[in-house]
Write a protein that holds these residues in place. Structure first.
Motif, PDB file in Angstrom:
ATOM      1  N   ARG A 136     -35.355  -9.364 -36.844  1.00 18.15           N
ATOM      2  CA  ARG A 136     -34.574  -8.167 -36.512  1.00 18.15           C
ATOM      3  C   ARG A 136     -35.342  -7.263 -35.550  1.00 18.15           C
TER       4      ARG A 136
ATOM      5  N   GLU B 231     -33.621  -6.128 -31.980  1.00 18.42           N
ATOM      6  CA  GLU B 231     -33.008  -4.789 -31.955  1.00 18.42           C
ATOM      7  C   GLU B 231     -33.083  -4.088 -30.601  1.00 18.42           C
TER       8      GLU B 231
ATOM      9  N   LYS C 194     -27.008  -4.761 -30.650  1.00 19.01           N
ATOM     10  CA  LYS C 194     -26.661  -3.831 -31.721  1.00 19.01           C
ATOM     11  C   LYS C 194     -25.853  -4.563 -32.789  1.00 19.01           C
ATOM     12  N   ARG C 195     -25.672  -3.886 -33.920  1.00 17.51           N
ATOM     13  CA  ARG C 195     -24.898  -4.423 -35.038  1.00 17.51           C
ATOM     14  C   ARG C 195     -25.359  -5.816 -35.434  1.00 17.51           C
TER      15      ARG C 195
ATOM     16  N   ALA D 195     -24.910 -10.839 -33.455  1.00 20.43           N
ATOM     17  CA  ALA D 195     -25.205  -9.542 -32.822  1.00 20.43           C
ATOM     18  C   ALA D 195     -24.133  -9.225 -31.783  1.00 20.43           C
ATOM     19  N   GLU D 196     -24.100  -7.954 -31.407  1.00 21.17           N
ATOM     20  CA  GLU D 196     -23.151  -7.488 -30.401  1.00 21.17           C
ATOM     21  C   GLU D 196     -23.931  -6.929 -29.217  1.00 21.17           C
ATOM     22  N   ASN D 197     -23.466  -7.257 -28.018  1.00 21.69           N
ATOM     23  CA  ASN D 197     -24.139  -6.743 -26.839  1.00 21.69           C
ATOM     24  C   ASN D 197     -23.864  -5.253 -26.672  1.00 21.69           C
ATOM     25  N   ARG D 198     -24.838  -4.541 -26.132  1.00 23.85           N
ATOM     26  CA  ARG D 198     -24.705  -3.094 -25.968  1.00 23.85           C
ATOM     27  C   ARG D 198     -23.702  -2.754 -24.873  1.00 23.85           C
TER      28      ARG D 198
END
Length: 264
Positions: A208, A212, A216-217, A261-264
């Motif tokens: 993580r 990070e 995000k998420r 994960a989600e891209n910013r």
């Protein structure tokens, strides 16, 4: 093919775009891994259509389920190898760009993608030196994170994926898990397979921290969960593994960490 930014020319041969031709030579460890993977792919070439092993089934279904609906989407795959995930992606997506630095593995993948539904591109490249167009992909998949032998290379790979994904695009990544049984056995975080290829095992917290800064998420779980004496047959082993993914305590025994994960 000619690059419109720098005018460099690259060859497409047997359906594979070779981006290593004009790049700097791979470092010694990467070049050694490339030779090992090429040799493994050549040895498997006698099989007309290589498929997933029973153990692969535990990993593939769980991993692809995290990508969500793929209809109409463009997907980036890092470390595609001989195409065990690529074949499944190409049956569902609009487009797939699959990257690996083993040309022999890509040749093997190409042989099994002739009837792919998706537009599929195979690229021989070093994932730590990727120059991808920004925001072109809806989702990305990487199964090579554990094999990148330094933090700098892993960071470079993460930055490349973040650059190539659209805002809000989904990234699914797997890495070896430094789970409790490994720790009780006193096994180090850094090891090599029997064939000499490097891999690193992570705790959830360590993985993580590395991801990070780029995404995000983050949701982290484990897959490929083996229960002693209860997982002897391949079909039963796969079903039990999927079931244990949502059971506290047991889901700490997974051999792989899976990150969504989600891209910013």
């Amino acid at each position: 093919m000619r690059c419109t930014a720098c005018a460099a020319r690259y060859t497409i041969s047997e359906g594979i775009l070779g981006l290593l031709e004009n790049n700097a030579v791979l470092d010694e460890d990467s070049a050694r891994e490339q030779r090992i993977r090429d040799a493994k792919a050549r040895a498997a070439e006698k099989h007309p259509e290589p498929g997933a092993t029973p153990d692969d089934a535990m990993e593939i279904d769980s991993t692809l389920s995290r990508l969500g609906g793929l209809e109409g989407k463009a997907v980036l795959e890092l470390g595609c190898g001989s195409g065990r995930f690529t074949r499944r992606l190409a049956a569902q997506c609009r487009a797939v760009l699959a990257i690996d630095f083993s040309r022999e593995s890509l040749r093997q993948a190409a042989r099994t993608l002739v009837s792919a539904r998706a537009t599929t591109g195979l690229v021989q490249a070093d994932v730590s030196r990727l120059a991808l167009a920004p925001a072109r992909f809806d989702a990305a998949l990487a199964t090579l994170y554990s094999n990148l032998p330094s933090l700098a290379l892993r960071q470079s790979s993460s930055a490349a994926v973040a650059h190539a994904l659209r805002p809000g695009g989904r990234y699914v990544l797997t890495a070896h898990h430094h789970e409790i049984r490994r720790r009780l056995q006193g096994r180090p975080e850094e090891e090599t397979y029997e064939n000499g290829i490097y891999f690193r095992s992570f705790t959830r917290e360590a993985l993580r921290r590395e991801l990070e800064p780029y995404f995000k998420r983050l949701e982290l779980g484990t897959i490929c969960i083996r229960l002693p004496y209860l997982s002897r047959g391949p079909e039963l082993r796969s079903r039990l593994s999927r079931l244990c993914e949502s059971i506290p305590v047991l889901n700490r025994l997974g051999e792989l960490i899976i990150v969504t994960a989600e891209n910013r």
